[in-house]
Design a protein around this motif. Structure first.
Motif, PDB file in Angstrom:
ATOM      1  N   ALA A 286       0.566  -1.430   0.114  1.00 42.30           N
ATOM      2  CA  ALA A 286       0.071  -0.157  -0.003  1.00 42.30           C
ATOM      3  C   ALA A 286       1.052   1.346   0.107  1.00 42.30           C
ATOM      4  CB  ALA A 286      -0.447  -0.458   1.135  1.00 42.30           C
ATOM      5  N   THR A 302      -1.942  -2.594  -5.400  1.00 43.85           N
ATOM      6  CA  THR A 302      -3.049  -2.141  -4.119  1.00 43.85           C
ATOM      7  C   THR A 302      -3.298  -4.032  -4.261  1.00 43.85           C
ATOM      8  OG1 THR A 302      -4.432  -1.965  -5.916  1.00 43.85           O
ATOM      9  CG2 THR A 302      -3.492  -0.246  -4.974  1.00 43.85           C
ATOM     10  N   ALA A 416      -5.408   2.186   1.957  1.00 46.78           N
ATOM     11  CA  ALA A 416      -5.911   2.004   0.419  1.00 46.78           C
ATOM     12  C   ALA A 416      -7.200   3.278  -0.420  1.00 46.78           C
ATOM     13  CB  ALA A 416      -7.009   0.691   0.526  1.00 46.78           C
TER      14      ALA A 416
END
Length: 503
Positions: A286, A302, A416
């Motif tokens: 991340a 990701t 995220a």
């Protein structure tokens, strides 16, 4: 279902290069036929029935006890469904990809069908040797998809070789473990028989490590992840969607199908190590994603973080976490598949994958930018979209056995939101980049073909976000069988305070 894609690949490959449109049409129809077959398999499957269903077995190498044995449990079935849904959408999304590279269109779509067949083979194989064959076979079509049809000659060749070498090393480790399993398991490769085999402690741990290393590279887990950003960044968008959306799931599927049932004691022994690697992957990937300027590499990073959530869900050994991990595999395939395909549409228009080359693109292609926004929100697991359900189940299941791991993993959700929102803001919002006005393609909003690609994925993300029951009903019995029958674990009992108990 396993053989048909290879037959289709052969037919498409035989189409003359000058008739690329015919090759694309055959590939699309063929992949839709596989989807229809998958629907039939889903209808025939009984969640309350036997653990392994739709079983077929034929002799192959009698001297080694190898057979063509196929069958599915609930985990394999949902992965088949994901493969069958994504492949025709990838074919449709990649309609002009091969043409832009000035390479053979029939060969490109033949490779996609061959990749589909090899992925289906890994999910349906109920013979360990047969699984290994398909596991290795997947490398070939993906290697050529990256190396021949990817972006930038040097970039794609480097990425293809790196992908192949990493996967080959993992495959060699698995081969050693497969041979060891055959010797220690009584000269037998049948999965159902081997689930009841007993091994010495040291043998079981070494065999587990051979399989786990191969699957950790394939997934990939930290620190075996470095090939994925290069491969995902260089591959055509459609191939990248299959690579990250389905092919990498073979790693986590393999852990659930082979590591846990065949080596239950070793799985418990190495669980802290696996959870640590997964947890580091969540945070580390991340943080790397936040600093990426290449859209395709950003999406690849990701995915490494998301695989970390799947990893902690698997090795928490609780039903909610295990079911959440399998559902995460499906939802991540849908969300990341959509994100890669939309990124491919943007990159095709701009001629660049760099975030800094966009800026304010939403003013020129508002509908496409809106779809990009939805794909980003799905990737960060916004409530109401499918990944939220699976992420919630994983965290609930992990929290019941290890609160520290669950809390650290939750920090990955915050990160995220940072990298997804940064990506969307820098790409589609803000002041329009003056260079975009000079590119005619940037004024072409979502086409009818592109709408046909993204609409089914958006619908599935919404439906499974509000009503995941049909998929969980298939997944839960398979996960429970793995945890109770193979591992002998039970979910921790809910803790109720004395005050609440008295009430």
């Amino acid at each position: 279902m396993t053989i048909a894609p290879f037959v289709g690949a052969l037919i498409v490959a035989m189409v003359p290069r000058s008739k690329g449109s015919l090759a694309k049409l055959i590939a699309l129809i063929w992949s839709l036929a596989i989807l229809a077959w998958t629907v039939a398999a889903w209808v025939a499957y009984k969640p309350s029935g036997a653990r392994l269903q739709l079983v077929e077995s034929y002799p192959w190498i009698a001297e080694w006890g190898v057979r063509f044995t196929f069958g599915v449990d609930g985990i394999a079935l949902v992965m088949l469904a994901l493969t069958a849904v994504l492949t025709p959408l990838v074919v449709l999304a990649s309609w002009d990809d091969a043409k832009r590279t000035n390479r053979s269109e029939p060969a490109y779509f033949a490779l996609i069908l061959a990749l589909q067949g090899s992925m289906i083979g890994t999910f349906t194989a109920a013979d360990v040797f047969l699984f290994y064959v398909f596991f290795e076979l997947m490398l070939v079509p993906m290697y050529f998809l990256i190396g021949s049809y990817g972006d930038g000659q040097k970039q794609r060749q480097y990425a293809a070789v790196k992908f192949f070498l990493y996967s080959l090393v993992g495959g060699l480790l698995m081969l050693a473990a497969v041979i060891g399993l055959w010797v220690a398991g009584g000269h037998n490769f049948d999965w159902q028989t081997l689930t009841s085999a007993e091994f010495s402690q040291s043998t079981e741990r070494w065999l587990f490590l051979g399989f786990f290393m191969a699957f950790a590279i394939k997934a990939p887990f930290f620190p075996f992840h470095t090939w994925l950003p290069d491969a995902g960044g260089a591959a055509p968008a459609g191939a990248a969607a299959l690579l990250v959306g389905v092919m990498d799931k073979v790693g986590t599927f393999g852990i659930l199908r082979y590591c846990l049932p065949l080596f239950p004691n070793a799985s418990k022994y190495f669980a802290p190590l696996a959870i640590t690697l997964a947890l580091v992957g969540i945070v580390y990937a991340a943080l790397l994603a936040v600093g990426q300027n290449d859209l395709k590499r950003l999406v690849s990073y990701t995915s490494i973080a998301h695989f970390g959530f799947i990893g902690i869900g698997i090795f928490a050994f609780t039903t909610p976490a295990g079911s959440g991990a399998v559902l995460y595999m499906v939802n991540h395939g849908l969300a990341t598949g959509l994100l890669f395909l939309v990124v491919g549409m943007l990159v095709t228009r701009r001629g660049s994958a760099l975030v800094s080359d966009f800026g304010g693109a939403g003013k020129l292609v508002p509908v496409l930018a809106g779809v990009f926004f939805i794909a980003g929100l799905a990737s960060l697991a916004l409530p109401g979209l499918a990944p939220f359900v699976s992420e919630f189940l994983v965290l609930v299941g992990v929290f019941s056995v290890n609160k520290v791991v669950a809390v650290i993993a939750t920090a990955g959700i915050v990160l995220a939101a940072a990298y997804v929102l940064w990506m969307i803001q820098r790409t589609t919002q803000g002041t329009t980049n003056p260079a975009l006005a000079e590119i005619g393609a940037m004024r072409k909003d979502l086409t009818l073909r592109e709408a046909a690609v993204v609409t089914p994925l958006i619908v599935l993300l919404l439906v499974l976000g509000f009503y995941p029951k049909p998929v969980l009903d298939v997944i839960n019995p398979a996960v429970q069988a793995t945890l109770t029958q193979d591992l002998g674990t039970t979910d921790p009992a809910p803790k109720v305070s004395t005050v609440e108990a008295n009430k």
